[in-house]
Write an enzyme that holds these catalytic residues in place. Structure first.
Site, PDB file in Angstrom:
ATOM      1  N   ASN A   1      37.109  36.229  41.261  1.00  0.00           N
ATOM      2  CA  ASN A   1      35.983  35.441  41.769  1.00  0.00           C
ATOM      3  C   ASN A   1      36.562  34.284  42.585  1.00  0.00           C
ATOM      4  OD1 ASN A   1      33.702  33.950  42.243  1.00  0.00           O
ATOM      5  ND2 ASN A   1      33.526  33.162  40.154  1.00  0.00           N
TER       6      ASN A   1
ATOM      7  N   LYS B   1      34.997  32.096  44.186  1.00  0.00           N
ATOM      8  CA  LYS B   1      34.085  30.943  44.239  1.00  0.00           C
ATOM      9  C   LYS B   1      33.951  30.517  45.712  1.00  0.00           C
ATOM     10  CE  LYS B   1      35.743  29.733  39.685  1.00  0.00           C
ATOM     11  NZ  LYS B   1      35.320  28.997  38.517  1.00  0.00           N
TER      12      LYS B   1
ATOM     13  N   HIS C   1      26.413  33.523  37.103  1.00  0.00           N
ATOM     14  CA  HIS C   1      27.612  32.725  36.826  1.00  0.00           C
ATOM     15  C   HIS C   1      27.185  31.338  36.370  1.00  0.00           C
ATOM     16  CE1 HIS C   1      31.375  30.598  37.322  1.00  0.00           C
ATOM     17  NE2 HIS C   1      31.975  31.780  37.344  1.00  0.00           N
TER      18      HIS C   1
ATOM     19  N   GLU D   1      28.252  28.503  36.969  1.00  0.00           N
ATOM     20  CA  GLU D   1      28.180  27.471  38.020  1.00  0.00           C
ATOM     21  C   GLU D   1      26.841  27.550  38.752  1.00  0.00           C
ATOM     22  OE1 GLU D   1      31.892  28.424  39.935  1.00  0.00           O
ATOM     23  OE2 GLU D   1      32.966  27.743  38.157  1.00  0.00           O
TER      24      GLU D   1
ATOM     25  N   GLU E   1      31.639  34.791  29.363  1.00  0.00           N
ATOM     26  CA  GLU E   1      32.362  33.645  29.901  1.00  0.00           C
ATOM     27  C   GLU E   1      31.885  32.372  29.208  1.00  0.00           C
ATOM     28  OE1 GLU E   1      34.150  34.371  33.954  1.00  0.00           O
ATOM     29  OE2 GLU E   1      32.143  33.672  34.355  1.00  0.00           O
TER      30      GLU E   1
ATOM     31  N   GLY F   1      37.533  27.244  34.033  1.00  0.00           N
ATOM     32  CA  GLY F   1      38.220  26.237  34.851  1.00  0.00           C
ATOM     33  C   GLY F   1      38.738  25.054  34.059  1.00  0.00           C
TER      34      GLY F   1
ATOM     35  N   SER G   1      39.669  30.731  32.174  1.00  0.00           N
ATOM     36  CA  SER G   1      41.048  30.213  32.169  1.00  0.00           C
ATOM     37  C   SER G   1      42.124  31.293  31.964  1.00  0.00           C
ATOM     38  CB  SER G   1      41.187  29.111  31.116  1.00  0.00           C
ATOM     39  OG  SER G   1      40.372  28.010  31.469  1.00  0.00           O
TER      40      SER G   1
ATOM     41  N   GLY H   1      38.847  33.456  37.790  1.00  0.00           N
ATOM     42  CA  GLY H   1      38.443  32.513  38.832  1.00  0.00           C
ATOM     43  C   GLY H   1      39.660  31.901  39.500  1.00  0.00           C
ATOM     44  N   GLY H   2      40.034  30.714  39.045  1.00  0.00           N
ATOM     45  CA  GLY H   2      41.117  29.948  39.678  1.00  0.00           C
ATOM     46  C   GLY H   2      42.383  30.760  39.927  1.00  0.00           C
TER      47      GLY H   2
HETATM   48  C1  PEP Z   1      35.074  32.199  36.699  1.00  0.00           C
HETATM   49  O1  PEP Z   1      34.910  31.595  37.746  1.00  0.00           O
HETATM   50  O2  PEP Z   1      34.289  33.089  36.362  1.00  0.00           O
HETATM   51  C2  PEP Z   1      36.208  31.833  35.851  1.00  0.00           C
HETATM   52  C3  PEP Z   1      36.417  32.498  34.733  1.00  0.00           C
HETATM   53  O3  PEP Z   1      37.003  30.809  36.288  1.00  0.00           O
HETATM   54  P1  PEP Z   1      38.455  30.400  35.734  1.00  0.00           P
HETATM   55  O4  PEP Z   1      39.268  31.657  35.623  1.00  0.00           O
HETATM   56  O5  PEP Z   1      38.991  29.447  36.743  1.00  0.00           O
HETATM   57  O6  PEP Z   1      38.267  29.766  34.376  1.00  0.00           O
END
Ligand code: PEP
Length: 247
Positions: free
Chosen positions: A8, A10, A93, A95, A165, A171, A211, A232-233
């Site tokens: 993802n 973002k 999501h 966010e 999640e 994050g 994470s 994500g990150g």
């Molecule tokens: C996400 O954006 O769905 C996510 C899990 O982010 P991260 O891996 O940065 O925690």
């Protein structure tokens, strides 16, 4: 079934940055034994389609309108995403729930739009830190499943992915324990079994997000009943993401 690793982006990477990234990533995951999906910003979908042509990697978007078409300025419909080359789309999501006040009811409509257009929804669910600390995790997950999947047919569900999640893990560098993830997977499958059937509760893919890094990916992938990861990150660097895919 192969494990599924989802990136993802973002709100990161222009179309040109997506091209550079995919050109670096593709040779690194050439021999991967997993399915891979890359969810890019809308403006990178055309570039994603070009770069992923003739590869098994699934191109994805990060949002979709809950409406079919019409006077909804700024929205993008499921039919548009389908034509643009998407195969999967993130919905719900945290966010989007937090920053854009998306509700489970709206998410349910988005899922229906996607399924009507033969796109696979990746439904994100999970609890806040406060909800976990006050023992409301089970109640929250049950409600999200009930409302987001309301009115769907059993045979539509096998095309979906559910991403557990926990919001406090996204994050933040804080990762859910294997037990917390395992309990959530069991609960999700039990609820799906109650509303639909045991068969589809086993078939539907359930993944974890929050994470994830190359260092913890292998361990997480060993959790029984877990079908993959949503990253994500750590998906933003091609090398780092490839290490997760190859974990
Ligand atoms: C996400 O954006 O769905 C996510 C899990 O982010 P991260 O891996 O940065 O925690």
């Amino acid at each position: 079934m192969k494990k599924l690793i989802i990136a993802n982006f973002k709100m990161n990477k222009t179309s040109q940055e997506t091209r550079v990234y995919l050109n670096e990533l593709l040779p690194l995951i050439d021999n991967a034994d997993k399915d891979v999906a890359i969810c890019v910003p809308f403006t990178s979908i055309a570039m994603g389609k070009k770069c992923l042509k003739e590869t098994p990697i699934l191109l994805g978007a990060q949002n979709v309108s809950s409406e079919e078409s019409g006077a909804f300025t700024g929205e993008v419909s499921a039919r548009m995403l389908k034509e643009a080359g998407c195969k999967v789309v993130l919905v719900g999501h945290s966010e989007r729930r937090k920053n854009f006040k998306e509700t489970d009811q709206q998410i349910n409509l988005k899922i229906k739009q996607l399924l009507n257009n033969n796109l696979s929804p990746i439904l994100c669910i999970g609890e806040t830190k406060l909800q976990r600390d006050t023992d409301r995790t089970v109640e929250v997950i049950k409600k999200q499943i009930e409302t987001c999947l309301s009115g769907l047919y059993e045979n539509e569900l096998k095309n979906m992915v559910i991403a557990y999640e926990p919001i406090w893990a996204i994050g933040t560098g804080k990762i859910a324990t294997k037990k917390q993830i395992s309990d959530a997977i069991k609960l999700i499958r039990k609820e799906i079994s109650n509303y639909f059937s045991e068969k589809v509760s086993k078939e539907i893919r359930v993944v974890y997000g929050g994470s994830i890094k190359p260092e913890n990916a292998r361990e997480l992938l060993s959790i029984k009943g877990l079908d993959g990861l949503l990253v994500g990150g750590a998906s933003l660097g091609a090398k780092t993401f490839s290490q997760i895919v190859n974990a």
